[in-house]
Every structure is written in C-alpha cells, then in structure tokens.
Design a protein around this motif. Sequence first.
Motif, short mmCIF file in Angstrom:
data_model
loop_
_atom_site.label_atom_id
_atom_site.label_comp_id
_atom_site.label_asym_id
_atom_site.label_seq_id
_atom_site.Cartn_x
_atom_site.Cartn_y
_atom_site.Cartn_z
N TYR A 22 -67.72 79.30 -7.06
CA TYR A 22 -67.36 80.69 -6.79
C TYR A 22 -67.68 81.65 -7.92
CZ TYR A 22 -64.75 78.37 -3.15
OH TYR A 22 -64.41 77.61 -2.10
N SER A 133 -63.81 82.45 7.44
CA SER A 133 -63.31 82.17 6.10
C SER A 133 -62.11 81.23 6.20
CB SER A 133 -62.91 83.46 5.39
OG SER A 133 -61.89 84.14 6.11
N ARG A 134 -61.87 80.49 5.14
CA ARG A 134 -60.77 79.53 5.13
C ARG A 134 -59.41 80.20 5.32
NH1 ARG A 134 -61.08 74.11 6.08
NH2 ARG A 134 -63.17 73.42 5.51
N ASP A 135 -59.29 81.47 4.90
CA ASP A 135 -58.02 82.17 5.09
C ASP A 135 -57.96 82.87 6.45
OD1 ASP A 135 -59.70 84.35 4.73
OD2 ASP A 135 -58.92 84.86 2.75
N GLY A 162 -65.41 82.86 -1.53
CA GLY A 162 -64.45 81.84 -1.12
C GLY A 162 -65.08 80.81 -0.22
N TYR A 192 -63.02 85.35 -6.57
CA TYR A 192 -62.29 84.86 -5.40
C TYR A 192 -60.86 85.37 -5.38
CZ TYR A 192 -60.14 81.49 -2.17
OH TYR A 192 -59.46 80.91 -1.15
N GLU A 193 -60.50 86.03 -4.27
CA GLU A 193 -59.15 86.55 -4.09
C GLU A 193 -58.67 86.14 -2.71
OE1 GLU A 193 -58.95 90.72 -4.77
OE2 GLU A 193 -59.77 90.62 -6.80
N PRO A 194 -57.96 85.03 -2.60
CA PRO A 194 -57.49 84.58 -1.28
C PRO A 194 -56.48 85.55 -0.70
CG PRO A 194 -56.44 83.32 -3.03
CD PRO A 194 -57.50 84.16 -3.69
N LYS A 195 -56.45 85.61 0.64
CA LYS A 195 -55.49 86.46 1.34
C LYS A 195 -54.56 85.59 2.18
CE LYS A 195 -58.22 90.72 1.59
NZ LYS A 195 -58.66 91.83 2.46
N ASP A 196 -53.37 86.11 2.42
CA ASP A 196 -52.43 85.40 3.27
C ASP A 196 -52.86 85.51 4.72
OD1 ASP A 196 -50.84 84.75 1.10
OD2 ASP A 196 -49.59 86.56 1.32
#
Length: 334
Positions: A22, A133-135, A162, A192-196
Amino acid sequence: MQTGAKITAFAAALAATFGAAYGVGQGVDPVVADGRPASHDTHAEASSGASGAPSRADEGGGHAEHEPAREGRAAQAGGLQITEGGYTLDLRTRRIEAGRPADLRFTIRDGKGRAVTSYQREHDKELHLIVASRDLVTYRHLHPARAADGTWSIPVELPRAGGYRVFADFTPAKKGAENLTLGADLAASGPYEPKDLPTPARTAEVDGYQVELAGELRPGASGELELTVLRDARPVTDLEPYLGAYGHLVALRSGDLAYLHVHPHGEPGDGRTEPGPGISFTATAPSAGSYRLFLDFKHEGVVRTAAFTVRAGAGEHGEHGGSGDDGGSGTHGH
C-alpha cells in the motif's frame, strides 16, 4: 542466528511486505459506492473474438432458465475461491495505484491450463466483473472486452488505497457447465484509510432517486426482498431494461466478501412484470452476519446503483436512511 534475532528479522520482513502493498503512489464504469458520477456507456463490450452464442433472452429462456441452479448454489455463496469446478481465475493485474487509471487484465483457464474462449451469454454478456473494496464502500460492476486468445481487459480507476476483491461471474459454453463466480485479490497502493461498514438502512438515495428496501435476508433459507424506486418521492413506473432485467442485485458478506448474485422475479416483456416501481428478488444468505446489497437500475438512459447494509439472522435492518459516501450510492455509467 539467535532465536530473538530471527523473530526480529522476520517481523521486519513482514512489515516491509505489507508496506509495499500500500505504500506506492498517492492517495469505467463508475465508482458506485463512493458517490463519484461517471458518464453513460463506459462499459467495454465484448470484442469480435466473442463466441457469438445467442443470449438466453433470444432463446426465450430468460432468467427462469438458470434460476434453479443459482438458487441451489446460493447457500454456499461464491467468489471465495480462485479455482472451482475445474476453472481458475488467472488475474494478471495484481496491484494498481489508487487514483490512476490502469488496465485490469485476466484470463479464465480450464483444468488443463488453457484459456477459455467460449462462454454462454447471460444477461446479455459473456462475463460480469465485480470489483469491491474490502470495506465494501467502493463497488463497480464492469463488463470487460475479451480478445481472441481469451484475455479479458478493461480500464479501471480505484479511488482509494487498500485491498479489493475481483469477482468473475460467468458460465463456460461447455455442455452442462454451471455458472461460476471466481474471486481473486487486488491491491490499490497509496495511503490507506479504512472505513467502517455503512450503517444498516432501509432507504438509499442516489441522484435524486430514493430506493426503499423491504423484506429480510435470511441465513440458510430463501427470503423475499423488494426494492422500490422513487424520484422526488414519486414512484418510478418506467424503469428501462438493463442486461435483460429491470434490476440486478449483488450481495457481499462483510468480512470475507462471500458473493451472492440474485435475480429478479420476471423479466421485461414477459407480460407479467411491471417496469417499476418495485423490483422483487429471492435470495438466501449463506450465514448470519452483515451484508452489503448493491442494486443496479436504469432510468432515462442512465444506470444507477443504490447500496444498503443489512443484517441477516441476529438483528433487523436499520430504520433510517443512508446517503453520501458512506451511504454507498452513486451513478452507474454503463
């Protein structure tokens, strides 16, 4: 080397590996779930190398012809394996840079490693490609072009860094072949900034349309889902056929991204199915848990996607509406 030194070296190597996934770069079909619009007709059509087999609609079979097979597979879900039923998804593009266009290339191979070049046409296409996306915030439904040698390709731009999952939904032309959904991982490099996962909701908004969800997704048992399309709070009664139906619904399980591709009841021109405002589906969740539903519908020449988070099993749908980036709605420019 001492044991402590070995562990330290291994940890450093592991960190470097994940950092490389990433850490490069900065940080079509449209992005559906992150609210970015795209122009109409950006899907690539199949090339002249296509098999030319008639569509199910042309043969008069429509959705009903392969509905039982899909229902039988629904409880097992799909997309969790890169190889199934003697076929393998050979994803040539494993990493791209977030925010920059790139060609996504892949091949479907048979049990002998040969590229598959002949497919049944389902919903007007030989193959449907889903990128999520994974999220489960970013989602795209794409239709790549196939070269004569069996290589599929399509330009794609992913907005966020991500992990992503690529799903190939297809049926080989081989007699008796079943529909398959194979999955492979794709990385988009950059900060990378994952989201809920977006909050469960029964209403999604996109481009002035409101889509209302009724019914429940039930683990291990078929459940009825109905989605009603409104614009400015008025029922839309002139939905247009898209890929041989008035709506397409994909469900992805949060966590492992197990894939469910369900089909609507009826089809355009069957003398029974109205062009809105309601689109009904039967779906079976493979387990309890949270799922993300993505509905594609077409009106006034534009395909749009409404997205919902639902819980199967332990818990009910949320009662409030969702919109904006985390609401998972956007214009779909097919």
